[in-house]
Design a protein around this motif. Structure first.
Motif, mmCIF file in Angstrom:
data_model
loop_
_atom_site.group_PDB
_atom_site.id
_atom_site.type_symbol
_atom_site.label_atom_id
_atom_site.label_comp_id
_atom_site.label_asym_id
_atom_site.label_seq_id
_atom_site.Cartn_x
_atom_site.Cartn_y
_atom_site.Cartn_z
ATOM 1 N N LEU A 137 9.262 17.195 -0.895
ATOM 2 C CA LEU A 137 9.694 15.872 -0.438
ATOM 3 C C LEU A 137 8.679 15.270 0.532
ATOM 4 O O LEU A 137 8.345 14.083 0.440
ATOM 5 C CB LEU A 137 11.058 15.957 0.256
ATOM 6 N N ILE A 138 8.212 16.095 1.474
ATOM 7 C CA ILE A 138 7.245 15.610 2.470
ATOM 8 C C ILE A 138 5.930 15.232 1.800
ATOM 9 O O ILE A 138 5.327 14.203 2.118
ATOM 10 C CB ILE A 138 7.028 16.681 3.560
ATOM 11 N N GLU A 139 5.476 16.053 0.843
ATOM 12 C CA GLU A 139 4.236 15.738 0.130
ATOM 13 C C GLU A 139 4.375 14.427 -0.641
ATOM 14 O O GLU A 139 3.465 13.589 -0.631
ATOM 15 C CB GLU A 139 3.883 16.881 -0.832
ATOM 16 N N ASN A 140 5.517 14.240 -1.307
ATOM 17 C CA ASN A 140 5.735 12.999 -2.055
ATOM 18 C C ASN A 140 5.750 11.794 -1.126
ATOM 19 O O ASN A 140 5.235 10.719 -1.464
ATOM 20 C CB ASN A 140 7.054 13.074 -2.833
ATOM 21 N N SER A 141 6.348 11.970 0.050
ATOM 22 C CA SER A 141 6.379 10.886 1.034
ATOM 23 C C SER A 141 4.973 10.561 1.531
ATOM 24 O O SER A 141 4.608 9.385 1.668
ATOM 25 C CB SER A 141 7.270 11.296 2.215
ATOM 26 N N LEU A 142 4.171 11.586 1.770
ATOM 27 C CA LEU A 142 2.793 11.386 2.221
ATOM 28 C C LEU A 142 1.977 10.641 1.168
ATOM 29 O O LEU A 142 1.244 9.691 1.483
ATOM 30 C CB LEU A 142 2.145 12.734 2.531
ATOM 31 N N VAL A 143 2.128 11.034 -0.088
ATOM 32 C CA VAL A 143 1.411 10.374 -1.180
ATOM 33 C C VAL A 143 1.840 8.907 -1.280
ATOM 34 O O VAL A 143 1.001 8.010 -1.415
ATOM 35 C CB VAL A 143 1.674 11.108 -2.511
ATOM 36 N N ALA A 144 3.150 8.661 -1.192
ATOM 37 C CA ALA A 144 3.650 7.289 -1.303
ATOM 38 C C ALA A 144 3.148 6.422 -0.153
ATOM 39 O O ALA A 144 2.783 5.260 -0.351
ATOM 40 C CB ALA A 144 5.178 7.302 -1.333
ATOM 41 N N ASN A 145 3.132 6.990 1.058
ATOM 42 C CA ASN A 145 2.664 6.211 2.213
ATOM 43 C C ASN A 145 1.176 5.883 2.109
ATOM 44 O O ASN A 145 0.744 4.776 2.450
ATOM 45 C CB ASN A 145 2.946 6.976 3.506
ATOM 46 N N LEU A 149 -0.503 2.174 1.774
ATOM 47 C CA LEU A 149 -1.584 1.731 2.658
ATOM 48 C C LEU A 149 -2.754 1.187 1.843
ATOM 49 O O LEU A 149 -3.300 0.121 2.154
ATOM 50 C CB LEU A 149 -2.043 2.898 3.535
ATOM 51 N N MET A 150 -3.117 1.894 0.779
ATOM 52 C CA MET A 150 -4.215 1.437 -0.068
ATOM 53 C C MET A 150 -3.858 0.138 -0.787
ATOM 54 O O MET A 150 -4.703 -0.741 -0.959
ATOM 55 C CB MET A 150 -4.589 2.522 -1.081
ATOM 56 N N ASP A 151 -2.596 0.013 -1.199
ATOM 57 C CA ASP A 151 -2.143 -1.225 -1.843
ATOM 58 C C ASP A 151 -2.301 -2.412 -0.891
ATOM 59 O O ASP A 151 -2.721 -3.495 -1.293
ATOM 60 C CB ASP A 151 -0.675 -1.101 -2.273
ATOM 61 N N ASN A 152 -1.931 -2.200 0.376
ATOM 62 C CA ASN A 152 -2.035 -3.283 1.356
ATOM 63 C C ASN A 152 -3.479 -3.705 1.583
ATOM 64 O O ASN A 152 -3.756 -4.854 1.940
ATOM 65 C CB ASN A 152 -1.396 -2.855 2.683
ATOM 66 N N LEU A 153 -4.411 -2.771 1.369
ATOM 67 C CA LEU A 153 -5.830 -3.070 1.564
ATOM 68 C C LEU A 153 -6.472 -3.695 0.327
ATOM 69 O O LEU A 153 -7.423 -4.461 0.447
ATOM 70 C CB LEU A 153 -6.590 -1.791 1.937
ATOM 71 N N SER A 154 -5.950 -3.354 -0.856
ATOM 72 C CA SER A 154 -6.677 -3.721 -2.077
ATOM 73 C C SER A 154 -5.932 -4.666 -3.019
ATOM 74 O O SER A 154 -6.563 -5.311 -3.862
ATOM 75 C CB SER A 154 -7.054 -2.450 -2.856
ATOM 76 N N GLU A 159 0.545 -8.980 -6.415
ATOM 77 C CA GLU A 159 0.486 -7.652 -7.036
ATOM 78 C C GLU A 159 1.393 -6.665 -6.298
ATOM 79 O O GLU A 159 2.048 -5.817 -6.920
ATOM 80 C CB GLU A 159 -0.956 -7.147 -7.059
ATOM 81 N N ARG A 160 1.444 -6.788 -4.971
ATOM 82 C CA ARG A 160 2.324 -5.903 -4.195
ATOM 83 C C ARG A 160 3.790 -6.190 -4.512
ATOM 84 O O ARG A 160 4.610 -5.269 -4.604
ATOM 85 C CB ARG A 160 2.056 -6.048 -2.692
ATOM 86 N N PHE A 161 4.121 -7.458 -4.686
ATOM 87 C CA PHE A 161 5.501 -7.817 -5.029
ATOM 88 C C PHE A 161 5.861 -7.306 -6.419
ATOM 89 O O PHE A 161 6.959 -6.776 -6.639
ATOM 90 C CB PHE A 161 5.690 -9.331 -4.951
ATOM 91 N N GLU A 162 4.944 -7.458 -7.357
ATOM 92 C CA GLU A 162 5.198 -6.967 -8.715
ATOM 93 C C GLU A 162 5.410 -5.449 -8.707
ATOM 94 O O GLU A 162 6.269 -4.917 -9.421
ATOM 95 C CB GLU A 162 4.037 -7.347 -9.637
ATOM 96 N N LYS A 163 4.649 -4.758 -7.880
ATOM 97 C CA LYS A 163 4.796 -3.302 -7.770
ATOM 98 C C LYS A 163 6.143 -2.955 -7.146
ATOM 99 O O LYS A 163 6.802 -1.997 -7.556
ATOM 100 C CB LYS A 163 3.645 -2.724 -6.950
ATOM 101 N N PHE A 164 6.552 -3.730 -6.140
ATOM 102 C CA PHE A 164 7.863 -3.536 -5.530
ATOM 103 C C PHE A 164 8.967 -3.685 -6.577
ATOM 104 O O PHE A 164 9.912 -2.889 -6.628
ATOM 105 C CB PHE A 164 8.073 -4.543 -4.400
#
Length: 201
Positions: A137-145, A149-154, A159-164
């Motif tokens: 669970l912690i690893e999955n949370s780390l990957v998602a976070n 972060l990368m989504d917010n940068l790139s 695109e972020r809304f579509e992903k949401f």
């Protein structure tokens, strides 16, 4: 604010969640359930306050929760949502046992399974394979976070809304637009204009 009750008949969902990663014997399932507590919580209930040490995690049986931070300018930043079948906590505070910076709020009437840090640590001793489950669970949370972060940068806001929308398809009609805007990192005004543009395409 909330009521406590205990029923093992209502715990199939959390056991199904665990069984995706590890196998528990019937005896281990009963032991796990004995270390949890089920709460019915009303909308707008705050389960965790920023500045406090997080002492428990929540598994959502039904309803909807969110975690958020409030910055120095009194602006909310939504960090995550949790609907049926999801876990939510202030992970930093829960693991470090230091005061956290997240609030956890119930957005709609919910039923949650509560597992305290103390009982979780005890379960690691009594059912060692649960440590693997929570590590995943912690690893999955780390990957998602990191992905967010990368989504917010790139990615663009659109695109972020579509992903949401792809990640939380059932939440579009449930969550206030200002909270979706906060989650993807734009102002409510920008979000409204962006949605209008997207609908015209």
């Amino acid at each position: 604010m909330y009521s406590f009750y205990c029923t093992f008949g209502n715990m199939n969902l959390i056991l199904q969640n665990i069984s995706k990663h590890i196998s528990l014997t019937p005896e281990e399932e009963l032991l796990f359930l004995s270390k949890t507590e089920t709460k019915k919580v009303k909308a707008k209930t705050i389960l965790q306050n920023a500045g406090h040490v997080c002492k428990e995690g929540y598994f959502v049986n039904s309803g909807l929760l969110r975690s958020f931070n409030i910055n120095d300018n009194i602006v909310e930043h939504v960090m995550s949502f949790a609907c049926e079948g999801w876990w939510i906590s202030d992970m930093y505070s829960l693991l470090s046992q230091k005061p956290g910076n997240l609030f956890i709020e119930v957005l709609e009437d919910a039923e949650v399974v509560v597992l305290t840090k103390e009982n979780q640590d005890q379960l690691y001793l009594e059912i060692p394979k649960l440590e693997r489950f929570f590590r995943i669970l912690i690893e999955n949370s780390l990957v998602a976070n990191q992905e967010r972060l990368m989504d917010n940068l790139s990615l663009t806001a659109e695109e972020r809304f579509e992903k949401f929308c792809r990640k939380y398809p059932t939440l579009i009609q449930k969550v206030p637009q200002k909270q979706i805007a906060s989650y993807i990192g734009v102002t409510p005004e920008f979000f409204s204009k962006m949605k209008a543009r997207m609908l015209k395409k």
